[in-house]
Design an enzyme around this catalytic site. Sequence first.
Site, PDB file in Angstrom:
ATOM      1  N   HIS A  10      15.315  10.709  62.976  1.00 43.42           N
ATOM      2  CA  HIS A  10      14.871  10.560  64.360  1.00 43.42           C
ATOM      3  C   HIS A  10      15.087   9.120  64.794  1.00 43.42           C
ATOM      4  CE1 HIS A  10      11.612  11.258  67.696  1.00 43.42           C
ATOM      5  NE2 HIS A  10      12.603  10.526  68.099  1.00 43.42           N
ATOM      6  N   PHE A  39      20.999  10.988  72.668  1.00 41.77           N
ATOM      7  CA  PHE A  39      19.909  10.735  71.713  1.00 41.77           C
ATOM      8  C   PHE A  39      20.117   9.387  71.020  1.00 41.77           C
ATOM      9  CE2 PHE A  39      17.898  12.449  67.495  1.00 41.77           C
ATOM     10  CZ  PHE A  39      16.660  11.910  67.816  1.00 41.77           C
ATOM     11  N   GLU A  60      17.810   5.989  71.290  1.00 45.80           N
ATOM     12  CA  GLU A  60      17.225   5.307  70.125  1.00 45.80           C
ATOM     13  C   GLU A  60      17.656   3.847  70.062  1.00 45.80           C
ATOM     14  OE1 GLU A  60      14.857   6.509  67.977  1.00 45.80           O
ATOM     15  OE2 GLU A  60      14.777   8.118  69.440  1.00 45.80           O
ATOM     16  N   GLN A  72      13.120  13.883  60.415  1.00 44.54           N
ATOM     17  CA  GLN A  72      12.619  15.044  61.157  1.00 44.54           C
ATOM     18  C   GLN A  72      13.170  16.336  60.552  1.00 44.54           C
ATOM     19  OE1 GLN A  72      14.644  16.015  65.007  1.00 44.54           O
ATOM     20  NE2 GLN A  72      12.682  15.392  65.883  1.00 44.54           N
ATOM     21  N   LYS A  92      15.945   2.008  73.290  1.00 42.99           N
ATOM     22  CA  LYS A  92      14.491   1.881  73.237  1.00 42.99           C
ATOM     23  C   LYS A  92      14.030   1.093  72.013  1.00 42.99           C
ATOM     24  CE  LYS A  92      10.157   4.536  73.188  1.00 42.99           C
ATOM     25  NZ  LYS A  92       9.546   5.873  73.280  1.00 42.99           N
ATOM     26  N   HIS A  93      14.610   1.381  70.851  1.00 47.53           N
ATOM     27  CA  HIS A  93      14.107   0.777  69.598  1.00 47.53           C
ATOM     28  C   HIS A  93      15.075  -0.256  69.006  1.00 47.53           C
ATOM     29  CE1 HIS A  93      10.888   3.766  69.502  1.00 47.53           C
ATOM     30  NE2 HIS A  93      11.787   4.699  69.738  1.00 47.53           N
TER      31      HIS A  93
HETATM   32  P1  AMP Z   1      11.284   8.042  70.840  1.00 44.84           P
HETATM   33  O1  AMP Z   1      11.430   7.772  72.311  1.00 44.84           O
HETATM   34  O2  AMP Z   1      12.299   7.350  69.994  1.00 44.84           O
HETATM   35  O3  AMP Z   1       9.861   7.871  70.362  1.00 44.84           O
HETATM   36  O4  AMP Z   1      11.647   9.578  70.619  1.00 44.84           O
HETATM   37  C1  AMP Z   1      11.086  10.556  71.395  1.00 44.84           C
HETATM   38  C2  AMP Z   1      12.163  11.209  72.206  1.00 44.84           C
HETATM   39  O5  AMP Z   1      13.200  11.691  71.369  1.00 44.84           O
HETATM   40  C3  AMP Z   1      11.628  12.372  72.974  1.00 44.84           C
HETATM   41  O6  AMP Z   1      12.254  12.383  74.225  1.00 44.84           O
HETATM   42  C4  AMP Z   1      12.081  13.553  72.126  1.00 44.84           C
HETATM   43  O7  AMP Z   1      12.196  14.707  72.882  1.00 44.84           O
HETATM   44  C5  AMP Z   1      13.413  13.061  71.629  1.00 44.84           C
HETATM   45  N1  AMP Z   1      13.864  13.700  70.399  1.00 44.84           N
HETATM   46  C6  AMP Z   1      13.181  13.814  69.248  1.00 44.84           C
HETATM   47  N2  AMP Z   1      13.921  14.424  68.327  1.00 44.84           N
HETATM   48  C7  AMP Z   1      15.109  14.707  68.894  1.00 44.84           C
HETATM   49  C8  AMP Z   1      16.290  15.331  68.442  1.00 44.84           C
HETATM   50  N3  AMP Z   1      16.441  15.783  67.197  1.00 44.84           N
HETATM   51  N4  AMP Z   1      17.302  15.441  69.328  1.00 44.84           N
HETATM   52  C9  AMP Z   1      17.200  14.973  70.574  1.00 44.84           C
HETATM   53  N5  AMP Z   1      16.115  14.366  71.064  1.00 44.84           N
HETATM   54  C10 AMP Z   1      15.070  14.239  70.226  1.00 44.84           C
END
Ligand code: AMP
Length: 224
Positions: free
Chosen positions: A59, A109, A113, A32, A116-117
């Site tokens: 990301h 964050f 990650e 990202q 979820k993943h």
């Molecule tokens: P995902 O659920 O893994 O598909 O990622 C999407 C989520 O990650 C959303 O809630 C985004 O707002 C959040 N997101 C994406 N980039 C960032 C970042 N650099 N820092 C914090 N949250 C993030």
Amino acid sequence: MRSPSLLSLALLLLAAVVCNAQDFDFFYFVLQWPGSYCDTRQSCCYPTSGKPPADFGIHGLWPNYNDGSYPSNCDPDSPFDESKISDLIGRMRTNWPTLACPSNDGVKFWGHEWEKHGTCAESILDEHSYFQTALNLKNQLNLLQTLQNAGIEPDGGYYSLSSIKEAIKEGTGYTPFIECNVDESRNSQLYQVYFCVDTSGSQLIECPVFPRGRCDSRIEFPAF
Ligand code: AMP
Ligand code: AMP
């Protein structure tokens, strides 16, 4: 002594198959551009450790299926445990910066990650290997340098989508998927770059399927 029955051999075989069962087909590895996260209507907050470097951040590393769908939240019994990656925290702060508001240390964050993943690849990568694998992929790809080598700089200028894709393919050997978002003036810009990785996490591959979404034919590469 009795020799193993046909039944027990069959059970052994079944167990081997089940244990090796892949629960997904490949990973998306998603980088990202922080400038494109921050210059949007929603804006961003720098992590408590300070402004991240002007570089692509990670990301995520997302298990996917060849049909384009993906598993999520696979193991509620495996919550993110920061102590398992204490040796990686320095690299995490630099390479996997949180930009969400309010400003925080990134654990939210990273935990999102993983839960979820990451938990969907747990049979292959434990929590430490999952984060280490992603950090190593970012290192290996050296994406910003690859773009800069082709004269594509985060200077607020506009570049053709095809020149960006070509430069990345040339520099890394793999065809990327480019995701765009829009800045406050609704200009299409380079937001995320997707690569595909085999299920072991060790080998980049050509993507079996691309995500959906489109960019304008010329896109902005904003500064950060
Ligand atoms: P995902 O659920 O893994 O598909 O990622 C999407 C989520 O990650 C959303 O809630 C985004 O707002 C959040 N997101 C994406 N980039 C960032 C970042 N650099 N820092 C914090 N949250 C993030
Ligand atoms: P299109 O430009 O939609 O005709 O797509 C041509 C090829 O580029 C197809 O293989 C698409 O999957 C791929 N593609 C489309 N949009 C993107 C993009 N934003 N980034 C990378 N590949 C793309």
